[in-house]
Design a protein around this motif. Structure first.
Motif, mmCIF file in Angstrom:
data_model
loop_
_atom_site.group_PDB
_atom_site.id
_atom_site.type_symbol
_atom_site.label_atom_id
_atom_site.label_comp_id
_atom_site.label_asym_id
_atom_site.label_seq_id
_atom_site.Cartn_x
_atom_site.Cartn_y
_atom_site.Cartn_z
ATOM 1 N N PHE A 52 -14.024 84.078 -54.696
ATOM 2 C CA PHE A 52 -14.207 84.650 -53.360
ATOM 3 C C PHE A 52 -15.454 85.538 -53.280
ATOM 4 N N ARG A 53 -16.060 85.845 -54.398
ATOM 5 C CA ARG A 53 -17.187 86.781 -54.448
ATOM 6 C C ARG A 53 -18.505 86.032 -54.264
ATOM 7 N N PRO A 54 -19.331 86.419 -53.283
ATOM 8 C CA PRO A 54 -20.642 85.771 -53.126
ATOM 9 C C PRO A 54 -21.493 85.938 -54.379
ATOM 10 N N LEU A 55 -22.383 84.986 -54.598
ATOM 11 C CA LEU A 55 -23.191 84.977 -55.809
ATOM 12 C C LEU A 55 -24.291 86.038 -55.740
ATOM 13 N N GLY A 114 -35.940 82.875 -63.602
ATOM 14 C CA GLY A 114 -36.943 82.150 -62.845
ATOM 15 C C GLY A 114 -37.059 82.635 -61.419
ATOM 16 N N GLN A 115 -37.751 81.857 -60.593
ATOM 17 C CA GLN A 115 -38.024 82.276 -59.231
ATOM 18 C C GLN A 115 -36.776 82.264 -58.361
ATOM 19 N N GLU A 116 -35.771 81.470 -58.717
ATOM 20 C CA GLU A 116 -34.569 81.363 -57.899
ATOM 21 C C GLU A 116 -33.430 82.231 -58.437
ATOM 22 N N ALA A 117 -33.768 83.302 -59.159
ATOM 23 C CA ALA A 117 -32.712 84.112 -59.775
ATOM 24 C C ALA A 117 -31.943 84.919 -58.744
ATOM 25 N N SER A 118 -32.576 85.387 -57.684
ATOM 26 C CA SER A 118 -31.920 86.203 -56.680
ATOM 27 C C SER A 118 -31.342 85.320 -55.584
ATOM 28 N N ALA A 119 -30.132 85.628 -55.138
ATOM 29 C CA ALA A 119 -29.452 84.824 -54.125
ATOM 30 C C ALA A 119 -29.606 85.464 -52.752
ATOM 31 N N PRO A 120 -30.358 84.870 -51.821
ATOM 32 C CA PRO A 120 -30.466 85.430 -50.470
ATOM 33 C C PRO A 120 -29.116 85.424 -49.784
ATOM 34 N N LYS A 121 -28.765 86.538 -49.165
ATOM 35 C CA LYS A 121 -27.452 86.651 -48.546
ATOM 36 C C LYS A 121 -27.328 85.770 -47.306
ATOM 37 N N GLU A 122 -28.445 85.524 -46.602
ATOM 38 C CA GLU A 122 -28.364 84.780 -45.354
ATOM 39 C C GLU A 122 -28.471 83.268 -45.546
ATOM 40 N N ASP A 123 -28.988 82.824 -46.676
ATOM 41 C CA ASP A 123 -29.188 81.395 -46.928
ATOM 42 C C ASP A 123 -27.984 80.830 -47.658
ATOM 43 N N TYR A 172 -19.402 69.711 -42.729
ATOM 44 C CA TYR A 172 -20.563 70.596 -42.703
ATOM 45 C C TYR A 172 -20.666 71.175 -41.292
ATOM 46 N N PRO A 173 -20.075 72.341 -41.036
ATOM 47 C CA PRO A 173 -20.028 72.837 -39.646
ATOM 48 C C PRO A 173 -21.397 73.153 -39.061
ATOM 49 N N GLU A 174 -22.345 73.600 -39.868
ATOM 50 C CA GLU A 174 -23.664 73.933 -39.344
ATOM 51 C C GLU A 174 -24.451 72.677 -38.984
ATOM 52 N N GLU A 175 -24.249 71.602 -39.726
ATOM 53 C CA GLU A 175 -24.946 70.358 -39.446
ATOM 54 C C GLU A 175 -24.170 69.478 -38.474
ATOM 55 N N GLY A 176 -22.867 69.739 -38.286
ATOM 56 C CA GLY A 176 -22.065 68.937 -37.382
ATOM 57 C C GLY A 176 -21.754 67.550 -37.898
ATOM 58 N N ILE A 177 -21.637 67.408 -39.220
ATOM 59 C CA ILE A 177 -21.343 66.110 -39.826
ATOM 60 C C ILE A 177 -20.166 66.272 -40.782
ATOM 61 N N ARG A 202 -29.332 76.530 -53.755
ATOM 62 C CA ARG A 202 -28.865 77.168 -52.515
ATOM 63 C C ARG A 202 -27.382 77.479 -52.660
ATOM 64 N N GLN A 203 -27.016 78.708 -52.357
ATOM 65 C CA GLN A 203 -25.618 79.111 -52.478
ATOM 66 C C GLN A 203 -24.757 78.339 -51.482
ATOM 67 N N VAL A 204 -23.613 77.867 -51.966
ATOM 68 C CA VAL A 204 -22.680 77.105 -51.145
ATOM 69 C C VAL A 204 -21.355 77.846 -51.100
#
Length: 392
Positions: A118-121, A128-137, A154-159, A171-173
């Motif tokens: 339940f805890r966000p990453l 590397g460059q992708e070590a930090s997880a953006p909260k909004e992405d 996929y509610p944001e994509e509508g599919i 990308r955090q899922v």
């Protein structure tokens, strides 16, 4: 030395070698070679825990052979039948396991909190460059375990898809999970650990995929006849590839509305991947609240109905029907329980106990009466002679 003590035939040694090669071949599996950072941390915990336990197992196995050889009774052995205590040996025997248990406990406690599904990453990769997880992405995927297939929305994509999960790399899922009929388990070994799905309840999982490729996912909880084929394919693609896939899915021409979902919900086995270019935006909520069928009230409506104690179940405004401030009970009143009523208020009926007769025996009305101290009926041999004669 060990070969002289325990001679091993050539055929047995060949079998052991083949077994070792078979075990080593499993090291390339998705569990030990994951494509996601969460699964990688879980794999490291397996390695560390196994190493800590081997610190006890390996020395014990070696010492068994060493002690049996060194302290044997016979020529060249150090046999001492009067040996009964060694402070140094006792210290090693008790301190080493205790330290390992403390280390395993600390590892378990920290990993339980850091890898809480339940805890966000906090990070997307080990470095590397992708070590930090953006909260909004964060990509949201709604998962529904069915009989016997997986539905991904996929509610944001509508599919939506069936038995096919496509994720962008790095990308955090966030997975929101529920089930239609029975308890199940979502398990993608290369992505993260097993998460249970339950009807009418929602579980969560935060994970990330770091390596491109095609992987497998499955149901890890027996759920009926089609359980063994309840599998899905996991694709890891870059962000451009994910956007291209989503655009292609939208042009598929298939729509997942309530009527289509009711047909899809029927039990089926070995279902091939299906892609829906449009999906009812309220479908997942209705699945979660178990109100897909027309005319079935949703769980939120039922709870609001209970709060109003008989109000309109279609009114689901927040706080509707709740008691006034400072009052613990609704103002329209609630029937008083029978335990709080007097016998005369309860009335009469087949299921109501008849009030006690005021002219009944003293023992039923006056617990302190002297007649209650007469125990002759229970213990005749303690009764006076006159009482025994009267009873005879």
């Amino acid at each position: 030395m060990l070969q002289r003590i325990l001679p091993i035939p050539d055929r047995t040694r060949a079998c052991l070698a083949l077994a070792a090669l078979a075990l080593l071949s499993g090291c390339s599996s998705e569990v030990l070679n994951p494509a996601g950072d969460v699964a990688r941390q879980q794999r490291d915990i397996i390695f560390i825990s196994t190493g800590l336990m081997l610190l006890i197992i390996v020395p014990v196995l070696i010492l068994i052979c060493l002690f049996a050889w060194r302290y044997r009774k016979g020529k060249g052995g150090t046999y001492d039948p009067n040996f009964d205590h060694s402070t140094a040996l006792e210290l090693v025997i008790w301190s080493a396991p205790l330290l390992i248990i403390i280390a395993l406990g600390a590892l378990t406690w920290s990993s339980t909190h850091l890898l809480d599904p339940f805890r966000p990453l906090d990070r997307l990769a080990a470095g590397g460059q992708e070590a930090s997880a953006p909260k909004e992405d964060v990509l949201r995927v709604q998962v529904v375990s069915m009989d016997w297939k997986w539905l991904f929305i996929y509610p944001e994509e509508g599919i939506a898809t069936v038995n096919e999960l496509v994720l962008p790399l790095n990308r955090q899922v966030r997975f929101d999970m529920t089930s239609t009929n029975m308890m199940n388990t979502f398990y993608a070994p290369t992505l993260a650990g097993m998460i249970y799905t339950m009807p009418g309840m929602q579980s969560q999982l935060h994970a990330v995929l770091n390596k491109p490729g095609t992987y497998s996912g499955l149901s890890a909880n027996y759920s009926g006849a089609g359980f063994s084929d309840m599998r899905f394919t996991l694709h890891g693609v870059d962000r451009a590839g994910f956007e291209a896939w989503a655009a292609k899915a939208k042009s598929s021409g298939k729509s997942l509305d309530l009527a289509t979902y009711q047909k899809l919900e029927l039990p089926s086995e070995k279902v091939p991947p299906i892609v829906f270019g449009a999906v009812d935006p309220d479908l997942y909520r209705r699945i979660l609240e178990r109100c897909v069928n027309p005319g079935t009230p949703c769980m939120s409506q039922l709870m609001a109905h209970d709060r109003r104690a008989g109000g309109d179940p279609r009114d689901v405004r927040p706080g509707a029907g709740m008691p006034a401030a400072g009052s613990s009970m609704p103002q329209h009143g609630k029937p008083e329980g029978a335990l709080l009523k007097s016998p005369s208020e309860k009335g009469s009926g087949a299921n109501i106990t008849k009030p006690a007769d005021p002219d009944a025996a003293l023992g039923t009305r006056k617990p302190g009466a002297e007649e209650n101290r007469n125990m002759s009926a229970i213990h005749p041999h303690h009764a006076p002679a006159a009482s025994r004669q009267a009873q005879a």
